[in-house]
Each structure stands twice: as structure tokens, then as C-alpha cells.
Scaffold this active site. Structure first.
Site, PDB file in Angstrom:
ATOM      1  N   HIS A 464       1.156  -1.220   0.246  1.00  0.00           N
ATOM      2  CA  HIS A 464      -0.411   0.309   0.337  1.00  0.00           C
ATOM      3  C   HIS A 464       1.152   1.377   0.228  1.00  0.00           C
ATOM      4  O   HIS A 464       1.077   2.277  -0.976  1.00  0.00           O
ATOM      5  CB  HIS A 464      -0.810   0.411   1.017  1.00  0.00           C
ATOM      6  N   GLU A 465       1.842   1.176   1.450  1.00  0.00           N
ATOM      7  CA  GLU A 465       2.695   2.900   1.334  1.00  0.00           C
ATOM      8  C   GLU A 465       3.500   2.722  -0.498  1.00  0.00           C
ATOM      9  O   GLU A 465       3.597   3.835  -0.431  1.00  0.00           O
ATOM     10  CB  GLU A 465       3.209   2.032   2.174  1.00  0.00           C
ATOM     11  N   HIS A 468       1.373   4.602  -3.279  1.00  0.00           N
ATOM     12  CA  HIS A 468       1.917   6.516  -3.073  1.00  0.00           C
ATOM     13  C   HIS A 468       3.223   6.607  -3.088  1.00  0.00           C
ATOM     14  O   HIS A 468       3.567   7.733  -4.279  1.00  0.00           O
ATOM     15  CB  HIS A 468       2.114   6.038  -1.456  1.00  0.00           C
ATOM     16  N   HIS A 471       3.120   6.790  -7.113  1.00  0.00           N
ATOM     17  CA  HIS A 471       3.274   8.452  -7.379  1.00  0.00           C
ATOM     18  C   HIS A 471       3.374   9.563  -6.821  1.00  0.00           C
ATOM     19  O   HIS A 471       3.097   9.968  -8.082  1.00  0.00           O
ATOM     20  CB  HIS A 471       1.330   8.054  -6.800  1.00  0.00           C
TER      21      HIS A 471
END
Length: 674
Positions: A464-465, A468, A471
Site C-alpha cells: 500500500h505505502e 503512494h 504516485h
């Protein structure tokens, strides 16, 4: 401390690759002088813009604004990650002193009517789409900040913003203290039956680090639910751990935050009224992708009803399994028993296959390589801000440098709970910069020489991290304001949630999920059983999340002038009004440790995880329908969405990716709510 900044490491951009901050040269005494010099330099840059005798133009006003604030941004990006990851008393003292100064400085700039009028005078004819959007966003930022208020209104607004920054800093620091204070000491090994040998060694090491000559210390993570609750067979130990978690921030000691929360909610309500909004929730949601507060409630309401029904059904099943009524401290333990007995999945027993190094190199990085053509080289010669921090250089498929990725995976007493991504340097074609990003997690550090074995939830957090991080790394915009994750709050979780899909993708799973001792793959069929079991527990998971999201909205729908005298009674009434008063399913965060909304920028925005999940679930369905883990799919996702930051409307970026608006059906199916 000296005010001399002539040798301050923040004075100019770092000369290290990709402008990686020179952490080896940075000392605590550098921060305050750098902030003060940054404030002064930025105000001088603003004064030069407003005093320019030439007519306002895109170059001499908007681009000049984008190029300003460089020194202040450098120190701010480093300091606030350090404050979260290494919040020593010295750093906390600086944070308390600088937070209101930053709030006041921001007001000084955005409440400058002369500067605002110059932005209004900038002609937009002939500008390209990104430049035109930049002008529009700056104009909005002035009006949202209150530039249109009269002198008295602006003065009160500045007072409120200063008070909120001070209270938010205090809240965050007290929550960290509360996490440390709430750790549960156990002297008798038999009371920890169910913990693995690795977990016992970690708990013993934590006890020694805390000054205990013997025994074990169960440290806490930020949410209500604690991982050890899944395996501890001793019901009394589970009960102790549960109430230690639930009571944080509400005791009689210095870590109590309830008064701070109530004061912040009242100030936010007053601020919203000053700016012309009925509530803080209305004000906070106005710039998001959600069109209104009403639309958020319209989405959450039917999901809430379905989730609570599912939670009640799960509770009945768990009571049948346990042979007694289920309390909150029983739920995770018996839920895992159902998962083992009915789906053949024992999450605790899978940890030997989830070793951190393999999860990173052979899982997280491998998926990014197959999908986006990326490669990673660890740079052991580049220093992080703590000995545990690692640095990787990230390369595009053609061998060119994309940016730097830092990983800070272990918990420590000075690190706030949870997991997050920060940017040290943001990509910008205007400035010629590559992204430098960091992921912070809170994995218990094993004794020296022992492997770091992850829970399944920690594997999810790693992927998940890193979503980020991608992104931020993939950003390909001109202007810093639009870079990377500088998107609406209810869109920012979307790319990170999409990246979770590769955890159980067969090719990826087979590459990283190998026994840390034998090298054997996961037992055959494990992934299929995990997928089959994915709907089990969704009633609990959705209900505990929605409890927190609705509690957040309740705090921020207060009418101006309302004073909450008893925050716990307010919390209980808010949950009851929303139909979420299930004692066995407490909200994921209670007021006393809801750092997201009182200190983390998610005020009236915790709904964004499930709002983003609509896009996430639909995107996962798109990947599966179009061939899954392929370079073509990765390039399409990168070019149409991940690289665009806020340079285009986020929902338009989704349409560019998917060719249509999002469909809610995949989300409802994923959560068993169809």
C-alpha cells in the site's frame, strides 16, 4: 543555537543525487534558523512579485510564485518527516515552536490582497492546459484561505489557524506518548500462549529496552485492533490489551487529548462559519472529488446498514464457535479460528513465508519491475536520517534515473504510529527535479540477527505505502503545486490501494512468499484459500472503518458555537445516531487516538479511503479484464493517471485511464455488500 545560516545545510539545494537531503550534515540546531531564514526569504520573494512594476503575467507572477519558497520547502519537508519518525524531545520542542509560525506565515501570504489582485490580473489566453489550471488553482487557494474577509475577520482567522496548529502538534505528540505508555507488561510467559517464538523474543527485547529486568512488553500500534489479539489464547491478556488500546488519550495523565479534540472541533466550526460554510465538514469537502457532504453521506449510508448486518451475522457465528457471547477482545481470536477451520487459512502460521527483505525485493519491487519496467539499486553509501533507513535509486526501463526511494520500516519509541509516505523532493520539470520519497512503517524490530517476519496485514501495508511512493516517483508535471500526491485527499489513497492487488497475484506471490529458512514456496492452494476467505470478516472490517469515518464527520459537523463538554459521551452519541454502537466492534480509531483527523490532515476526510476504494476496486477489475500484470497495462496506468498528479482533474484522469466513469459494483462485491 546560532542564527548564522551561512553554513546551514538547508541554505541551498543538496548536491547529493536527486537532491537527497544531506542527513549526515543536518543537526537539530539547524532547523529553527533554517525556518526563520526560509520565512524571510519567501516574504522577500513575495514582495518582489507584488512590487514588480510590469503588468502581471504568467511568468512574472505565477511562475515566480512557483519558484518561491524553495528554502522553506526544503526544511519543512525534512523536518516534518523527522518529527513523525524520530520525534525526540528536542524535535518535539522545535515542532511546538514552529507550527504556529508556519500557520501565520501561510496566512501572511494567502491573505495578501495585493498579491491576490495580481493573480486576478494574469491573462490566461494562450496558456497551455496545465498553466491555465495553475492560475485557477492559485486563485482558489486565496479565496479558500479567506482573502475576501474584512480586517477583523482576517485577524480572527489568523488567531484560529495559529491555535489549531498548536493544538494539533500537542495532540500528535500526546498520542505518541499514549502509545508508549499503554504498552502492556506481562511477567508470566504462560499468559502469552499463542505468540510465536519470534514475537516472544520481540516482546522480551521491548521489555528490556523499557527498563524491565525480565518479562515481556506488548507494544501497541495506532488503530484500536492489535495484531496479538488474533493469537493470544489467554482471554484476560486479550482483555488487558484491548482496554489498553481503547483507553488511550482518555486517562488522567499528560497523554489525555480529549480536551484538545473538543477545542479543535470548536475552532474548526468557527473557522468554517467565518469562511461562509455551514460546517467544517462542508468546508473541508468542498475542494475534494466528492461533490458535497451530502453525497458522502449518501454513499456511506447504505454501506453502513449492510456492513452492520454482516457484522451481526459474523458475531453470531463467532459466538457459536466460542461457546459464549463475543466481546471486543474475543473477536479477532475467534475470527482467525473460523478462518482456519472453514477456509484453511492460518494467517499467523504464514509469517515464516513473509520475510521483510523478500517482500520488498521479490514482491513490492518485483511487481513494479514487471508492471512498469522499473529497477532498483540499494545505495548503502547514501545516509538516511536514522540507521534503520535504507536508500534505493530507482531507474526507468531505459536506465534513466526516476528518483530515490527511502524505506524506514521499524517502530521505535520516537516514531508516531501508523504508516505513511512523505516527499523530501517533489518532481518538477520547472525546477528540473526528480522525486525523493520515503515510506514509514511500524514493524516491531526483532532481536539482532533474527529475521523480520511480517504479518499478512504488514505485507499489505508494504504494498500500500509503495503505491503512494509510485504516485510520487512517477509524477511528470511541470509545476511543483501539481506534483505527485498533491491531489485531493479523497483521491490520494486510490493509487496506493490499487497497488495492493499484486500481493496475491500468482507470479508475484510465488516470487516473494518463500519460507525464510527452507526457501519452500507457500503450501499449494494457500493463495486460493486466502482469496476465498477474503469475504470473511468484511462485516467487522467495514463496520470498524465506517465507525471511524462517521465519528470523524460527527466531530466536523458541529454547528458554530457548539461546545462539547464530554467528548466520550459525544462519541458514544455520534456512533449510536449512525447505528454504529456495537460494543464488540469499536471504531478503528476513537477520539483519544484519532491522529488522522486531529493532527494528520484528514479532518472530515477519513471517508476518503472507501471513496477511493470505488476507483480502486474498479481499476483492479480493469487490470484483470485486460491481462493483469503486463508492461502495456502498467504503462497505460502510469501515463494516463499516475504521472499526472493534479495537473488534470483527478476524475478526468480516471476517465482517461478507464475510458468511462467509475462503477461501484466491484467495491460492493469485494466487501460482500452487493
Amino acid at each position: 543555537m546560532t542564527d548564522d545560516v551561512s553554513a546551514n545545510p538547508f541554505l541551498v539545494a543538496s548536491g547529493l543525487p536527486c537532491q537527497l537531503p544531506d542527513f549526515a550534515a543536518i543537526r537539530d540546531v539547524d532547523y529553527l534558523p533554517a525556518f526563520e531564514a526560509g520565512f524571510a526569504r519567501h516574504l522577500a520573494e513575495i514582495a518582489a512579485i507584488t512590487a514588480n512594476p510590469e503588468p502581471a503575467s504568467f511568468a512574472n507572477t505565477v511562475v515566480a510564485m512557483e519558484r518561491s519558497r524553495a528554502m522553506l520547502t526544503r526544511v519543512e519537508n525534512v523536518f516534518f518527516n523527522i518529527a513523525g519518525a524520530c520525534g525526540t524531545p528536542a524535535i518535539q520542542d522545535i515542532e511546538q515552536r514552529i507550527a504556529p509560525r508556519l500557520a501565520d506565515h501561510g496566512d501572511t501570504v494567502l491573505l495578501d490582497n495585493t498579491l491576490y489582485q495580481r493573480f486576478l490580473a494574469v491573462p490566461t489566453e494562450g496558456l497551455d492546459a496545465e498553466s491555465s489550471r495553475l492560475v485557477a488553482e492559485y486563485r482558489k487557494s486565496f479565496t479558500r484561505a479567506g482573502v475576501g474577509l474584512d480586517a477583523a475577520g482576517q485577524a480572527r482567522l489568523r488567531e484560529i489557524n495559529g491555535q489549531l496548529s498548536t493544538l494539533g502538534t500537542q495532540f500528535s505528540q500526546r498520542v505518541l506518548q499514549g502509545i508508549n505508555d499503554a504498552a502492556v507488561f506481562v511477567s508470566d510467559r504462560t499468559e502469552l500462549d499463542g505468540l510465536s517464538a519470534d514475537d516472544l523474543a520481540t516482546a522480551a527485547a521491548a521489555a528490556r529496552a523499557a527498563g524491565h529486568g525480565s518479562g515481556y512488553l506488548l507494544t501497541l500500534i495506532l488503530p484500536t485492533a492489535q495484531p496479538a489479539m488474533e493469537v493470544l489464547t489467554n482471554r484476560e491478556t486479550r482483555r488487558r490489551l484491548h482496554f489498553a488500546s481503547l483507553g488511550r488519550g482518555a486517562g488522567d495523565g499528560e497523554a489525555n487529548v480529549l480536551g484538545l479534540a473538543a477545542a479543535m472541533a470548536a475552532l474548526r466550526a468557527e473557522k468554517a462559519a467565518l469562511l461562509g460554510f455551514p460546517t467544517e465538514a462542508d468546508r473541508a469537502i468542498e475542494p475534494q472529488t466528492a461533490p458535497s457532504l451530502e453525497s458522502v453521506h449518501a454513499m456511506l449510508s447504505p454501506i453502513t446498514a449492510a456492513a452492520v448486518r454482516n457484522a451481526h451475522a459474523e458475531a453470531e457465528k463467532l459466538a457459536s464457535t466460542a461457546g459464549h457471547d463475543i466481546e471486543a477482545w474475543d473477536w479477532a481470536f475467534y475470527s482467525e479460528q473460523v478462518r482456519r477451520d472453514e477456509y484453511g487459512v492460518d494467517l499467523a502460521a504464514l509469517r515464516p513465508w513473509f520475510e521483510l527483505e523478500s517482500v520488498l525485493e521479490n514482491g513490492v519491487f518485483y511487481a513494479a519491475s514487471k508492471l512498469y519496467g522499473l529497477s532498483f539499486a540499494e545505495r548503502t553509501g547514501m545516509a538516511g536520517y536514522h540507521p534503520d533507513v535504507r536508500v534505493w535509486e530507482v531507474f526507468n526501463e531505459d536506465g534513466s534515473t526516476l528518483g530515490l526511494f527511502l524505506g524506514d520500516y521499524y517502530t521505535r519509541d520516537t516514531k508516531r504510529g501508523g504508516a505513511w509516505m512523505n516527499s523530501f523532493v517533489e518532481q518538477s520539470a520547472l525546477e528540473g527535479t526528480h522525486a525523493v520519497v520515503v515510506n514509514n512503517l511500524n514493524i516491531p524490530k526483532p532481536p539482532a540477527g533474527e529475521p523480520t517476519l511480517l504479518t499478512y496485514d504488514e505485507v499489505v501495508t508494504c504494498f500500500h505505502e509503495f503505491g503512494h511512493a509510485l504516485h510520487g516517483l512517477f509524477s511528470a508535471v511541470t509545476f511543483p503545486l501539481f506534483s505527485g500526491t498533491n491531489v485531493p485527499r479523497d483521491f490520494v489513497e486510490y493509487p496506493s490501494q490499487v497497488n495492493e492487488m499484486w500481493i496475491l497475484w500468482p507470479e508475484v506471490l510465488a516470487n516473494y512468499a518463500k519460507h525464510h529458512q527452507s526457501g519452500e514456496p507457500l503450501p499449494e492452494g494457500t493463495a486460493d484459500r486466502l482469496r476465498a476467505a477474503s469475504l470473511w470478516g468484511q462485516g467487522f472490517a467495514t463496520t470498524e472503518y465506517l465507525g471511524a469515518a462517521l465519528l470523524d464527520l460527527a466531530w466536523h459537523e458541529l454547528a458554530p458555537g457548539t461546545t462539547v463538554e464530554d467528548p466520550l459521551a459525544f462519541e458514544a452519541a455520534a456512533l449510536a445516531a449512525a447505528g454504529m454502537d456495537l460494543p464488540a466492534v469499536p471504531p478503528r480509531y476513537r477520539t483519544g487516538y484519532f491522529n488522522h483527523i486531529f493532527a494528520g490532515g484528514y479532518a472530515a476526510g477519513y471517508y476518503s479511503y472507501i471513496w477511493s476504494e470505488v476507483l480502486d476496486a474498479d481499476t483492479v477489475a480493469w487490470f484483470k479484464a485486460n491481462g493483469g500484470l503486463s508492461r502495456a497495462n502498467g504503462e497505460h496506468f502510469r501515463s494516463t493517471l499516475l504521472s499526472r498528479g493534479f495537473s488534470v482533474d483527478p476524475l478526468q484522469a480516471f476517465r482517461d485511464f478507464a475510458g468511462r466513469d467509475a462503477d461501484t459494483a466491484p467495491l460492493l462485491a469485494r466487501r460482500g455488500l452487493a
